[in-house]
Design a protein around this motif. Structure first.
Motif: not given
Length: 174
Positions: A53-56, A59-63, A119-126, A136-143
């Motif tokens: 995850s680029t925005l959190a 440490e969500v990636q190790d969960a 919270a990040l999942l809720g922002t995803v739009d593409s 999964l991206k939000a406003a063009g940013v990989d999240v």
């Protein structure tokens, strides 16, 4: 007359789409239908493990977070709770509906990671789908970055590594 009736039937048959004897579209109609199905259900039937995850800040990636996509619904395992949501796809756009989850408590670190993930999942739009990744991206940013679940071992392996319960045991108890 019998001849005019046969002509009328032939005319009506010519107006129908080009189907094979099995009732499945043939030729160009089949290609169009397959393309439409892929566009609308690009994620259906896929299972993923979160790897980054680029925005959190947490440490969500190790969960041990998973995401399983079905037809217009997704579910998965967070660090502590199972979650679910509806989703719709149009092209590369995705809209994820409100996220519901079970209500178990966990350690403060895992709970913070789960809150950040939801919270990040809720922002995803593409999304961007590849053979070996889902972004999964939000406003063009990989999240949120995922790999296929088949590349990360079983769901119980992932849950055990994250300190969570075996999802198969949880599913049986529901």
């Amino acid at each position: 007359s019998k001849q005019s009736f046969q002509q009328a039937v032939k005319h009506r048959l010519m107006m129908l789409p080009d189907y094979t004897t099995t009732g499945v579209p043939d030729g160009e109609a089949a290609e169009n239908e397959a393309e439409n199905a892929m566009e609308g259900e690009a994620l259906a039937g896929t299972s993923w493990i979160l790897t980054g995850s680029t925005l959190a800040e947490e440490e969500v990636q190790d969960a041990g977070i998973t995401a399983d996509f079905f037809e217009e619904q997704m579910s998965g395992s967070g660090p502590v709770n199972s979650y679910f949501a509806d989703y719709t796809i149009e092209g590369e756009s995705i809209e994820i509906g409100p996220i519901g989850s079970t209500m178990m408590a966990g350690s403060p670190g895992l709970m913070a990671a789960e809150t950040a993930y939801f919270a990040l999942l809720g922002t995803v739009d593409s999304f961007e789908l590849g053979a070996d990744k889902l972004v999964l991206k939000a406003a063009g940013v990989d999240v949120l970055d995922y790999v296929p679940a088949s590349e990360a071992g079983s769901s119980s392996d992932v849950q055990a590594a994250a300190g969570g319960q075996d999802i198969n045991v949880v599913a049986e108890s529901l």
